[in-house]
Design an enzyme around this catalytic site. Sequence first.
Site, PDB file in Angstrom:
ATOM      1  N   SER A  11     -40.651 -27.513  50.438  1.00 50.90           N
ATOM      2  CA  SER A  11     -40.202 -27.293  51.809  1.00 50.90           C
ATOM      3  C   SER A  11     -39.372 -26.024  51.851  1.00 50.90           C
ATOM      4  O   SER A  11     -38.782 -25.628  50.841  1.00 50.90           O
ATOM      5  CB  SER A  11     -39.346 -28.476  52.274  1.00 50.90           C
ATOM      6  OG  SER A  11     -38.737 -28.184  53.509  1.00 50.90           O
ATOM      7  N   TYR A  24     -32.376 -34.326  50.494  1.00 48.56           N
ATOM      8  CA  TYR A  24     -33.698 -33.771  50.796  1.00 48.56           C
ATOM      9  C   TYR A  24     -33.781 -32.326  50.305  1.00 48.56           C
ATOM     10  O   TYR A  24     -34.721 -31.944  49.618  1.00 48.56           O
ATOM     11  CB  TYR A  24     -33.965 -33.851  52.303  1.00 48.56           C
ATOM     12  CG  TYR A  24     -35.309 -33.310  52.701  1.00 48.56           C
ATOM     13  CD1 TYR A  24     -36.452 -34.087  52.555  1.00 48.56           C
ATOM     14  CD2 TYR A  24     -35.444 -32.030  53.239  1.00 48.56           C
ATOM     15  CE1 TYR A  24     -37.696 -33.595  52.932  1.00 48.56           C
ATOM     16  CE2 TYR A  24     -36.676 -31.538  53.611  1.00 48.56           C
ATOM     17  CZ  TYR A  24     -37.803 -32.321  53.452  1.00 48.56           C
ATOM     18  OH  TYR A  24     -39.027 -31.826  53.815  1.00 48.56           O
ATOM     19  N   ASN A  25     -32.778 -31.512  50.668  1.00 46.67           N
ATOM     20  CA  ASN A  25     -32.759 -30.105  50.258  1.00 46.67           C
ATOM     21  C   ASN A  25     -32.801 -29.974  48.745  1.00 46.67           C
ATOM     22  O   ASN A  25     -33.551 -29.155  48.198  1.00 46.67           O
ATOM     23  CB  ASN A  25     -31.509 -29.404  50.798  1.00 46.67           C
ATOM     24  CG  ASN A  25     -31.439 -29.381  52.296  1.00 46.67           C
ATOM     25  OD1 ASN A  25     -32.431 -29.564  52.992  1.00 46.67           O
ATOM     26  ND2 ASN A  25     -30.253 -29.162  52.824  1.00 46.67           N
ATOM     27  N   ALA A  26     -32.010 -30.772  48.055  1.00 46.73           N
ATOM     28  CA  ALA A  26     -31.957 -30.708  46.588  1.00 46.73           C
ATOM     29  C   ALA A  26     -33.295 -31.105  45.968  1.00 46.73           C
ATOM     30  O   ALA A  26     -33.755 -30.475  45.012  1.00 46.73           O
ATOM     31  CB  ALA A  26     -30.839 -31.604  46.057  1.00 46.73           C
ATOM     32  N   SER A  27     -33.931 -32.136  46.504  1.00 44.52           N
ATOM     33  CA  SER A  27     -35.217 -32.565  45.943  1.00 44.52           C
ATOM     34  C   SER A  27     -36.280 -31.507  46.153  1.00 44.52           C
ATOM     35  O   SER A  27     -37.114 -31.268  45.262  1.00 44.52           O
ATOM     36  CB  SER A  27     -35.658 -33.902  46.555  1.00 44.52           C
ATOM     37  OG  SER A  27     -36.006 -33.759  47.911  1.00 44.52           O
ATOM     38  N   LYS A  28     -36.273 -30.828  47.295  1.00 45.38           N
ATOM     39  CA  LYS A  28     -37.267 -29.784  47.558  1.00 45.38           C
ATOM     40  C   LYS A  28     -36.992 -28.543  46.699  1.00 45.38           C
ATOM     41  O   LYS A  28     -37.923 -27.878  46.239  1.00 45.38           O
ATOM     42  CB  LYS A  28     -37.294 -29.428  49.042  1.00 45.38           C
ATOM     43  CG  LYS A  28     -37.741 -30.591  49.916  1.00 45.38           C
ATOM     44  CD  LYS A  28     -39.074 -31.166  49.450  1.00 45.38           C
ATOM     45  CE  LYS A  28     -39.518 -32.330  50.277  1.00 45.38           C
ATOM     46  NZ  LYS A  28     -40.819 -32.863  49.893  1.00 45.38           N
TER      47      LYS A  28
END
Length: 176
Positions: A11, A24-28
């Site tokens: 993303s 979410y940001n860290a996983s992407k």
Amino acid sequence: QGNGKIVAMSSSAAWLTAPRMSFYNASKAALLSFFETMRIELGGDVHITIVTPGYIESELTQGKYFSGEGELIVNQDMRDVQVGPFPVASASGCAKSIVNGVCRKQRYVTEPSWFKVTYLWKVLCPELIEWGCRLLYMTGTGMSEDTALNKRIMDIPGVRSTLYPESIRTPEIKSD
């Protein structure tokens, strides 16, 4: 054996980190880094296309999330805070771009295409991105998220219907 293809769905949140989306940001970002590393390790044997979509019609841009009790909720006011006055592209247009990008052996596919410039902003002037995120997304201590500038912009008549496709303007939860 060789000449394979991997399509990794990351993303733009990997570099354009919005508040309230830290996991979410860290996983992407982890996905992006993992597949960039895999691209080096595999060399030319396997082609890897990393997809980094921006705002695309989806459950996230509709405002869906799970409550602390595990209940699926739609909060379009919070969606307006998180997405704000940025156009949301169609899922079908994004899918076509991904297929075309993989067929052309592109290293990255970012849709909508204008979202690519946000990466340059992040690299060249990260302070500007941080300032913009605070200005658009954040509110003062103890204030409701509804007072965020993004939300106030979206409350202007006609803005939602211009920037958001009908599919994300409905609060209905799919049951199938």
